[in-house]
Motif scaffolding. Sequence first.
Motif, PDB file in Angstrom:
ATOM      1  N   CYS A   1       0.824  -1.203   0.000  1.00 50.43           N
ATOM      2  CA  CYS A   1       0.000   0.000   0.000  1.00 50.43           C
ATOM      3  C   CYS A   1       0.864   1.261   0.000  1.00 50.43           C
ATOM      4  O   CYS A   1       2.085   1.193   0.073  1.00 50.43           O
ATOM      5  CB  CYS A   1      -0.879   0.029   1.251  1.00 50.43           C
ATOM      6  SG  CYS A   1      -2.112  -1.282   1.320  1.00 50.43           S
ATOM      7  N   ILE A   2       0.180   2.383  -0.063  1.00 51.57           N
ATOM      8  CA  ILE A   2       0.810   3.678   0.160  1.00 51.57           C
ATOM      9  C   ILE A   2       0.228   4.194   1.468  1.00 51.57           C
ATOM     10  O   ILE A   2      -0.987   4.333   1.598  1.00 51.57           O
ATOM     11  CB  ILE A   2       0.487   4.683  -0.968  1.00 51.57           C
ATOM     12  CG1 ILE A   2       0.995   4.157  -2.314  1.00 51.57           C
ATOM     13  CG2 ILE A   2       1.095   6.040  -0.656  1.00 51.57           C
ATOM     14  CD1 ILE A   2       0.521   4.957  -3.487  1.00 51.57           C
ATOM     15  N   ALA A   3       1.085   4.440   2.455  1.00 51.94           N
ATOM     16  CA  ALA A   3       0.623   4.878   3.773  1.00 51.94           C
ATOM     17  C   ALA A   3       1.226   6.239   4.086  1.00 51.94           C
ATOM     18  O   ALA A   3       2.437   6.416   3.995  1.00 51.94           O
ATOM     19  CB  ALA A   3       1.014   3.861   4.829  1.00 51.94           C
ATOM     20  N   VAL A   4       0.357   7.190   4.431  1.00 52.59           N
ATOM     21  CA  VAL A   4       0.794   8.556   4.716  1.00 52.59           C
ATOM     22  C   VAL A   4       0.135   9.060   5.991  1.00 52.59           C
ATOM     23  O   VAL A   4      -0.888   8.544   6.424  1.00 52.59           O
ATOM     24  CB  VAL A   4       0.480   9.511   3.541  1.00 52.59           C
ATOM     25  CG1 VAL A   4       1.222   9.097   2.284  1.00 52.59           C
ATOM     26  CG2 VAL A   4      -1.006   9.593   3.263  1.00 52.59           C
ATOM     27  N   LYS A   5       0.732  10.091   6.564  1.00 56.50           N
ATOM     28  CA  LYS A   5       0.157  10.701   7.767  1.00 56.50           C
ATOM     29  C   LYS A   5      -1.141  11.423   7.413  1.00 56.50           C
ATOM     30  O   LYS A   5      -1.362  11.807   6.276  1.00 56.50           O
ATOM     31  CB  LYS A   5       1.161  11.654   8.410  1.00 56.50           C
ATOM     32  CG  LYS A   5       2.341  10.920   9.017  1.00 56.50           C
ATOM     33  CD  LYS A   5       3.266  11.864   9.749  1.00 56.50           C
ATOM     34  CE  LYS A   5       4.414  11.078  10.385  1.00 56.50           C
ATOM     35  NZ  LYS A   5       5.352  11.948  11.088  1.00 56.50           N
ATOM     36  N   LYS A   6      -1.989  11.586   8.424  1.00 51.61           N
ATOM     37  CA  LYS A   6      -3.334  12.126   8.231  1.00 51.61           C
ATOM     38  C   LYS A   6      -3.338  13.458   7.481  1.00 51.61           C
ATOM     39  O   LYS A   6      -4.082  13.621   6.511  1.00 51.61           O
ATOM     40  CB  LYS A   6      -4.044  12.290   9.574  1.00 51.61           C
ATOM     41  CG  LYS A   6      -5.502  12.689   9.427  1.00 51.61           C
ATOM     42  CD  LYS A   6      -6.167  12.959  10.759  1.00 51.61           C
ATOM     43  CE  LYS A   6      -6.528  11.681  11.438  1.00 51.61           C
ATOM     44  NZ  LYS A   6      -7.340  11.871  12.656  1.00 51.61           N
ATOM     45  N   ASN A   7      -2.506  14.399   7.883  1.00 51.40           N
ATOM     46  CA  ASN A   7      -2.492  15.702   7.198  1.00 51.40           C
ATOM     47  C   ASN A   7      -2.091  15.559   5.736  1.00 51.40           C
ATOM     48  O   ASN A   7      -2.648  16.225   4.866  1.00 51.40           O
ATOM     49  CB  ASN A   7      -1.555  16.675   7.912  1.00 51.40           C
ATOM     50  CG  ASN A   7      -2.123  17.143   9.233  1.00 51.40           C
ATOM     51  OD1 ASN A   7      -3.322  17.047   9.492  1.00 51.40           O
ATOM     52  ND2 ASN A   7      -1.262  17.642  10.095  1.00 51.40           N
ATOM     53  N   ASP A   8      -1.118  14.680   5.459  1.00 49.01           N
ATOM     54  CA  ASP A   8      -0.698  14.450   4.078  1.00 49.01           C
ATOM     55  C   ASP A   8      -1.811  13.792   3.267  1.00 49.01           C
ATOM     56  O   ASP A   8      -2.022  14.128   2.097  1.00 49.01           O
ATOM     57  CB  ASP A   8       0.564  13.584   4.036  1.00 49.01           C
ATOM     58  CG  ASP A   8       1.764  14.287   4.636  1.00 49.01           C
ATOM     59  OD1 ASP A   8       1.781  15.534   4.659  1.00 49.01           O
ATOM     60  OD2 ASP A   8       2.694  13.588   5.083  1.00 49.01           O
ATOM     61  N   LEU A   9      -2.544  12.872   3.888  1.00 42.22           N
ATOM     62  CA  LEU A   9      -3.647  12.227   3.180  1.00 42.22           C
ATOM     63  C   LEU A   9      -4.721  13.249   2.823  1.00 42.22           C
ATOM     64  O   LEU A   9      -5.253  13.226   1.718  1.00 42.22           O
ATOM     65  CB  LEU A   9      -4.243  11.087   4.011  1.00 42.22           C
ATOM     66  CG  LEU A   9      -5.357  10.300   3.327  1.00 42.22           C
ATOM     67  CD1 LEU A   9      -4.897   9.693   2.013  1.00 42.22           C
ATOM     68  CD2 LEU A   9      -5.886   9.213   4.238  1.00 42.22           C
ATOM     69  N   TYR A  10      -5.019  14.170   3.728  1.00 34.35           N
ATOM     70  CA  TYR A  10      -6.027  15.190   3.429  1.00 34.35           C
ATOM     71  C   TYR A  10      -5.580  16.097   2.290  1.00 34.35           C
ATOM     72  O   TYR A  10      -6.390  16.491   1.448  1.00 34.35           O
ATOM     73  CB  TYR A  10      -6.362  16.008   4.677  1.00 34.35           C
ATOM     74  CG  TYR A  10      -7.140  15.213   5.710  1.00 34.35           C
ATOM     75  CD1 TYR A  10      -8.029  14.206   5.339  1.00 34.35           C
ATOM     76  CD2 TYR A  10      -6.983  15.460   7.059  1.00 34.35           C
ATOM     77  CE1 TYR A  10      -8.726  13.480   6.273  1.00 34.35           C
ATOM     78  CE2 TYR A  10      -7.690  14.734   8.011  1.00 34.35           C
ATOM     79  CZ  TYR A  10      -8.557  13.742   7.611  1.00 34.35           C
ATOM     80  OH  TYR A  10      -9.252  13.026   8.539  1.00 34.35           O
ATOM     81  N   VAL A  11      -4.302  16.400   2.220  1.00 40.45           N
ATOM     82  CA  VAL A  11      -3.783  17.190   1.094  1.00 40.45           C
ATOM     83  C   VAL A  11      -3.979  16.408  -0.206  1.00 40.45           C
ATOM     84  O   VAL A  11      -4.470  16.941  -1.204  1.00 40.45           O
ATOM     85  CB  VAL A  11      -2.292  17.553   1.300  1.00 40.45           C
ATOM     86  CG1 VAL A  11      -1.682  18.116   0.029  1.00 40.45           C
ATOM     87  CG2 VAL A  11      -2.136  18.539   2.450  1.00 40.45           C
TER      88      VAL A  11
END
Length: 98
Positions: A75-85
């Motif tokens: 998968c691609i896993a990112v932090k919450k703020n990055d995901l919202y961007v």
Amino acid sequence: SIRKSMGWCNDIKNKKYYNKLIKINKKIKHEKLYKKDNTYDCLVVINYNTKNIKRGKGSAIFLHLTKNYKKTAGCIAVKKNDLYVILNLINKKTKIKI
């Protein structure tokens, strides 16, 4: 919202449900979507092996949350703020290449 009964079939023996959202069933191997670490509280299904599905080619490939940017199993896993961007930049026609 993710419920405890939700899973994603990764059972290569299951032709009908492989790489699809399912209601958890002990007879079908699956990835649980409800996690205490909230990994899947917000996720995007990456359009990989979703049409003309080939069992064993890969399933449960998501863009999802993480707190530490460690490796995933595909998968691609990112932090919450990055995901919202990212969510503000993509739409249904966006192609995610891994």
